[in-house]
Design an enzyme around this catalytic site. Structure first.
Site, PDB file in Angstrom:
ATOM      1  NE  ARG A  50      -1.049  -0.825   4.707  1.00  0.00           N
ATOM      2  CZ  ARG A  50      -1.809  -1.163   5.719  1.00  0.00           C
ATOM      3  NH1 ARG A  50      -3.074  -0.849   5.725  1.00  0.00           N
ATOM      4  NH2 ARG A  50      -1.304  -1.821   6.727  1.00  0.00           N
ATOM      5  CG  ASP A  92      -6.240   0.447   1.258  1.00  0.00           C
ATOM      6  OD1 ASP A  92      -6.236  -0.731   1.709  1.00  0.00           O
ATOM      7  OD2 ASP A  92      -6.694   1.409   1.890  1.00  0.00           O
ATOM      8  CE  LYS A 146       1.586 -20.855  10.718  1.00  0.00           C
ATOM      9  NZ  LYS A 146       2.866 -20.555  11.384  1.00  0.00           N
ATOM     10  CG  HIS A 176       7.438 -22.979   6.275  1.00  0.00           C
ATOM     11  ND1 HIS A 176       6.763 -22.440   7.334  1.00  0.00           N
ATOM     12  CD2 HIS A 176       8.676 -23.268   6.755  1.00  0.00           C
ATOM     13  CE1 HIS A 176       7.549 -22.413   8.397  1.00  0.00           C
ATOM     14  NE2 HIS A 176       8.726 -22.906   8.074  1.00  0.00           N
ATOM     15  CD  GLU A 214      10.203 -21.967  16.408  1.00  0.00           C
ATOM     16  OE1 GLU A 214      10.537 -21.103  15.596  1.00  0.00           O
ATOM     17  OE2 GLU A 214       9.094 -22.008  16.932  1.00  0.00           O
ATOM     18  CG  ASP A 233       3.611 -19.631  15.475  1.00  0.00           C
ATOM     19  OD1 ASP A 233       3.266 -19.083  14.428  1.00  0.00           O
ATOM     20  OD2 ASP A 233       4.795 -19.686  15.859  1.00  0.00           O
ATOM     21  CG  HIS A 238       4.754 -25.800  11.012  1.00  0.00           C
ATOM     22  ND1 HIS A 238       4.300 -25.495   9.760  1.00  0.00           N
ATOM     23  CD2 HIS A 238       5.174 -24.622  11.532  1.00  0.00           C
ATOM     24  CE1 HIS A 238       4.450 -24.191   9.536  1.00  0.00           C
ATOM     25  NE2 HIS A 238       4.971 -23.648  10.598  1.00  0.00           N
ATOM     26  CE  LYS A 338       7.526 -19.004  18.416  1.00  0.00           C
ATOM     27  NZ  LYS A 338       7.508 -19.929  17.277  1.00  0.00           N
ATOM     28  CE  LYS A 343      15.508 -23.547  12.298  1.00  0.00           C
ATOM     29  NZ  LYS A 343      14.178 -23.008  12.476  1.00  0.00           N
TER      30      LYS A 343
HETATM   31  N1  NDP Z   1       6.721 -13.684   9.008  1.00  0.00           N
HETATM   32  C1  NDP Z   1       6.807 -14.997   9.111  1.00  0.00           C
HETATM   33  O1  NDP Z   1       7.845 -15.576   9.455  1.00  0.00           O
HETATM   34  C2  NDP Z   1       5.620 -15.843   8.807  1.00  0.00           C
HETATM   35  C3  NDP Z   1       4.438 -15.284   8.358  1.00  0.00           C
HETATM   36  N2  NDP Z   1       3.381 -16.091   8.031  1.00  0.00           N
HETATM   37  C4  NDP Z   1       2.136 -15.519   7.522  1.00  0.00           C
HETATM   38  O2  NDP Z   1       2.402 -14.704   6.389  1.00  0.00           O
HETATM   39  C5  NDP Z   1       1.503 -13.617   6.328  1.00  0.00           C
HETATM   40  C6  NDP Z   1       2.307 -12.319   6.305  1.00  0.00           C
HETATM   41  O3  NDP Z   1       3.057 -12.255   7.495  1.00  0.00           O
HETATM   42  P1  NDP Z   1       4.182 -11.154   7.736  1.00  0.00           P
HETATM   43  O4  NDP Z   1       4.945 -10.915   6.504  1.00  0.00           O
HETATM   44  O5  NDP Z   1       4.904 -11.564   8.957  1.00  0.00           O
HETATM   45  O6  NDP Z   1       3.290  -9.872   8.072  1.00  0.00           O
HETATM   46  P2  NDP Z   1       3.701  -8.340   7.929  1.00  0.00           P
HETATM   47  O7  NDP Z   1       2.741  -7.584   8.782  1.00  0.00           O
HETATM   48  O8  NDP Z   1       5.150  -8.158   8.112  1.00  0.00           O
HETATM   49  O9  NDP Z   1       3.367  -8.061   6.395  1.00  0.00           O
HETATM   50  C7  NDP Z   1       2.057  -7.981   5.908  1.00  0.00           C
HETATM   51  C8  NDP Z   1       2.052  -7.102   4.708  1.00  0.00           C
HETATM   52  O10 NDP Z   1       0.698  -6.910   4.285  1.00  0.00           O
HETATM   53  C9  NDP Z   1       0.497  -5.546   4.026  1.00  0.00           C
HETATM   54  N3  NDP Z   1      -0.884  -5.106   4.262  1.00  0.00           N
HETATM   55  C10 NDP Z   1      -1.627  -5.298   5.368  1.00  0.00           C
HETATM   56  N4  NDP Z   1      -2.839  -4.709   5.178  1.00  0.00           N
HETATM   57  C11 NDP Z   1      -2.823  -4.140   3.942  1.00  0.00           C
HETATM   58  C12 NDP Z   1      -3.762  -3.400   3.169  1.00  0.00           C
HETATM   59  N5  NDP Z   1      -4.999  -3.107   3.591  1.00  0.00           N
HETATM   60  N6  NDP Z   1      -3.406  -2.986   1.945  1.00  0.00           N
HETATM   61  C13 NDP Z   1      -2.167  -3.241   1.460  1.00  0.00           C
HETATM   62  N7  NDP Z   1      -1.221  -3.945   2.151  1.00  0.00           N
HETATM   63  C14 NDP Z   1      -1.572  -4.391   3.366  1.00  0.00           C
HETATM   64  C15 NDP Z   1       1.390  -4.828   5.001  1.00  0.00           C
HETATM   65  O11 NDP Z   1       1.636  -3.530   4.501  1.00  0.00           O
HETATM   66  P3  NDP Z   1       2.207  -2.371   5.451  1.00  0.00           P
HETATM   67  O12 NDP Z   1       3.684  -2.669   5.481  1.00  0.00           O
HETATM   68  O13 NDP Z   1       1.862  -1.148   4.694  1.00  0.00           O
HETATM   69  O14 NDP Z   1       1.530  -2.496   6.765  1.00  0.00           O
HETATM   70  C16 NDP Z   1       2.619  -5.724   5.019  1.00  0.00           C
HETATM   71  O15 NDP Z   1       3.530  -5.376   4.001  1.00  0.00           O
HETATM   72  C17 NDP Z   1       0.605 -13.750   7.547  1.00  0.00           C
HETATM   73  O16 NDP Z   1      -0.544 -14.449   7.159  1.00  0.00           O
HETATM   74  C18 NDP Z   1       1.435 -14.589   8.512  1.00  0.00           C
HETATM   75  O17 NDP Z   1       0.632 -15.304   9.419  1.00  0.00           O
HETATM   76  C19 NDP Z   1       3.480 -17.462   8.108  1.00  0.00           C
HETATM   77  C20 NDP Z   1       4.631 -18.061   8.550  1.00  0.00           C
HETATM   78  C21 NDP Z   1       5.784 -17.323   8.968  1.00  0.00           C
HETATM   79  O1  LIG Z   2       5.416 -20.874  10.787  1.00  0.00           O
HETATM   80  C1  LIG Z   2       6.266 -20.607  11.607  1.00  0.00           C
HETATM   81  O2  LIG Z   2       7.447 -21.276  11.552  1.00  0.00           O
HETATM   82  C2  LIG Z   2       8.608 -20.757  12.174  1.00  0.00           C
HETATM   83  C3  LIG Z   2       9.581 -21.920  12.253  1.00  0.00           C
HETATM   84  O3  LIG Z   2       9.899 -22.333  10.951  1.00  0.00           O
HETATM   85  P1  LIG Z   2      11.321 -22.995  10.623  1.00  0.00           P
HETATM   86  O4  LIG Z   2      11.248 -23.298   9.173  1.00  0.00           O
HETATM   87  O5  LIG Z   2      12.357 -21.962  10.979  1.00  0.00           O
HETATM   88  O6  LIG Z   2      11.433 -24.205  11.475  1.00  0.00           O
HETATM   89  C4  LIG Z   2       8.293 -20.187  13.532  1.00  0.00           C
HETATM   90  O7  LIG Z   2       9.446 -19.574  14.096  1.00  0.00           O
HETATM   91  C5  LIG Z   2       7.202 -19.156  13.403  1.00  0.00           C
HETATM   92  O8  LIG Z   2       6.863 -18.669  14.700  1.00  0.00           O
HETATM   93  C6  LIG Z   2       5.975 -19.769  12.770  1.00  0.00           C
HETATM   94  O9  LIG Z   2       5.008 -18.763  12.489  1.00  0.00           O
END
Ligand code: NDP
Ligand SMILES: O=C1O[C@H](COP(=O)(O)O)[C@@H](O)[C@H](O)[C@H]1O
Length: 497
Positions: A50, A92, A146, A176, A214, A233, A238, A338, A343
């Site tokens: 966005r 958006d 997820k 994953h 972890e 989580d 997993h 955690k 790990k």
């Molecule tokens: N991070 C991880 O290690 C893991 C994440 N996930 C899953 O992946 C998904 C993303 O997670 P993660 O990357 O950590 O989350 P983040 O909050 O870091 O990223 C989400 C992104 O979505 C964007 N976003 C949210 N709302 C809007 C909107 N209305 N319009 C446009 N963009 C929007 C955000 O933009 P903005 O930056 O502008 O807020 C941000 O860039 C989730 O479902 C999470 O559960 C799963 C496993 C591991």
């Molecule tokens: O989905 C998730 O996985 C990571 C662990 O993944 P790994 O590949 O590093 O074993 C976990 O840390 C995170 O909390 C969870 O959202």
């Protein structure tokens, strides 16, 4: 590279391209696929977020991310090819009007892959927005991250929202762990080796342990994690996926639904855990301050943004039972947490002792056979077997000693780089193969089992047991096995430290 007919070009659209997951995992994985020449030459990659940004600025962002999160220095040749594919649009995702931006960047005559790396709460908005600009047809695939929902009901709501616009055959739900080479190897190990295939049941196996430890804490994700906890989580997805692969019946083929049908049967056969048995078969914990790998770390309640009264669990241990013919009486002990000492993810299959002792004391003092499947790191497979200690004896008896047959993948396949799970999954979605993605009924069945445990914990209202960061969890987790004369497997990785 071998490209067969199923390898079509696509418009790969990455929603949430500036988020944590995209930066750390998805963009570096696309780079690795590019390096391996596994992306069709005509495929485009379109980042969606966005914030207002020019295409040039986006490309610079992606480059610096890949430099930061890839294991090796950037290969200029690969980067030049990748950056040719990149484009960016500002949307958006909650505003249906802003989806007009898609008209300029996607080709309606090509396959479109929409990867939703965003909070699941906006999956419905995104699908509606795409529908509003009339670009959803049967060739569009949608990838969902997820956790899908917070419980069974909320997961049904999200799945319903997405299903309004996509058929199940177009939906790719990511777990994953299903992209990890060693998790996939569970299928090969079980079904390509008759020594295991014929001994894989209650007649030969005493119990199974699945540990996913972890060393990291919550990595600045308090807002997300405190709502989820380790159960949602890690266990709901997993650990239950690993358990299903270890316990499933042989699928008829390796096609998506054959595997998913068998995994679903396992999830359906899991014995429910509720208030009547919660204290006997589960342990939950929360880390306090301590030392991990020699470094001082704060407790969960002292993390940035923490609510100091939180009762969220960062550790879970469960004795699970599968009520079917194959697994009657064989406990599956699950453990994940955690801030543990290291790990390490391992599946350990403990075989039963032979029914009759021919060997005297040395036989009784040694543990029965054990198969250790090291999922990560130091991926490999290890079997403990009994051998006669060579030498002469006057009594005619044989003294035994346990020995290990240890296959380390990094030695056995030293030429091969082990790809990251996301590389495998991104490739599969571009190929249109759903086998490594989770079907709706699996997700819902897993929630069904997990919800009952979460409800029972809420009902008892007891706080999680504290454990010091850098340890293997609360003492009660040791007790869970000790009262059945068993103990958690001590990973060789811990011994090395
Ligand atoms: N991070 C991880 O290690 C893991 C994440 N996930 C899953 O992946 C998904 C993303 O997670 P993660 O990357 O950590 O989350 P983040 O909050 O870091 O990223 C989400 C992104 O979505 C964007 N976003 C949210 N709302 C809007 C909107 N209305 N319009 C446009 N963009 C929007 C955000 O933009 P903005 O930056 O502008 O807020 C941000 O860039 C989730 O479902 C999470 O559960 C799963 C496993 C591991
Ligand atoms: O989905 C998730 O996985 C990571 C662990 O993944 P790994 O590949 O590093 O074993 C976990 O840390 C995170 O909390 C969870 O959202």
């Amino acid at each position: 590279m071998v490209m067969d007919n199923s390898f079509e070009p696509c418009d790969f659209v990455l929603f949430g391209t500036m988020g944590d997951l995209s930066r750390r995992k998805l963009l570096p994985s696309l780079y690795q696929l590019e390096k391996a020449e596994l992306i069709h030459p005509d495929t485009t990659i379109i980042g969606v977020a966005r914030q207002e940004m020019s295409k040039e600025d986006y490309i610079a962002e992606v480059k610096s991310n890949i430099e930061k999160f890839s294991d090796k220095a950037l290969c200029e040749d690969t980067w030049n090819r990748l950056c040719e594919r990149l484009d960016y649009i500002c949307v958006d995702m909650k505003d249906i009007n802003s989806y007009k931006a898609f008209d300029d960047v996607v080709d309606p005559n090509r396959v479109m892959v929409c990867y939703l790396a965003t909070p699941p709460a906006i999956y419905g908005d995104i699908c509606r927005g795409l529908h509003g600009c009339d670009i959803i047809d049967s060739s569009v695939r949608v990838v969902l991250e997820k956790p899908i929902g917070h419980d069974l009901d909320s997961s049904k709501v999200i799945n319903d929202q997405v299903s309004e616009y996509f058929n199940e055959s177009q939906i790719y739900r990511i777990d994953h762990y299903l992209g990890k080479e060693t998790v996939l190897n569970l299928i090969a190990l079980r079904f390509a080796n008759s020594i295991f295939a014929t001994n894989w049941d209650h007649n030969c196996i005493d119990h199974v342990q699945i540990s996913v430890a972890e060393s990291v804490g919550i990595e600045g994700r308090w807002g997300y994690f405190d709502d989820a906890g380790q159960m949602r989580d890690m266990v709901q997805n997993h650990l239950l996926q690993i358990l299903s692969l270890v316990a499933m019946e042989p699928p008829a083929t390796l096609d998506a639904d054959s595997i998913r049908d068998e995994k679903l049967k396992v999830l359906k056969a899991l014995r429910p855990i509720d208030v009547s048995n919660i204290n006997d078969v589960t342990v939950r914990g929360q880390y306090t301050a301590g030392f991990v790998k020699g470094e001082e770390v704060p407790g969960y309640l002292e993390e940035d943004d923490a609510n100091t009264r939180s009762k969220t669990e960062t550790f879970v241990a469960i004795k699970a039972e599968i009520d079917n013919w194959r697994w009657a009486g064989v406990p599956f002990y699950l453990r994940t947490g955690k801030r543990m000492p290291t790990k390490v993810s391992e599946v350990v299959i403990y075989f039963k002792r032979q029914p009759h002792n021919l060997f005297g004391d040395s036989f009784n003092s040694l543990p029965p056979n054990k198969l250790v499947i090291r999922l990560q790191p130091d991926e490999g497979v290890e079997i403990t077997v009994m051998n006669k200690i060579p030498g002469l004896t006057s009594s005619g008896s044989m003294d035994l000693q346990k020995s290990k047959l240890d296959l380390s993948f990094s030695e056995a396949f030293s030429e091969e780089r082990i790809p990251d799970a996301y590389e495998k999954l991104l490739l599969e979605v571009m190929l249109g193969n759903q086998a490594l993605f989770v079907r709706r009924d699996e997700v819902e069945q897993a929630w069904n089992w997990v919800d009952s445990i979460l409800d029972a914990w809420n009902h008892t209202a007891e706080p999680p047991e504290p454990y010091q960061a850098g340890t293997w969890g609360p003492v009660a987790s040791i007790g869970l096995l000790a009262r059945e004369n068993r103990s958690w497997y001590e990973s060789k990785l811990t011994k090395k430290r």
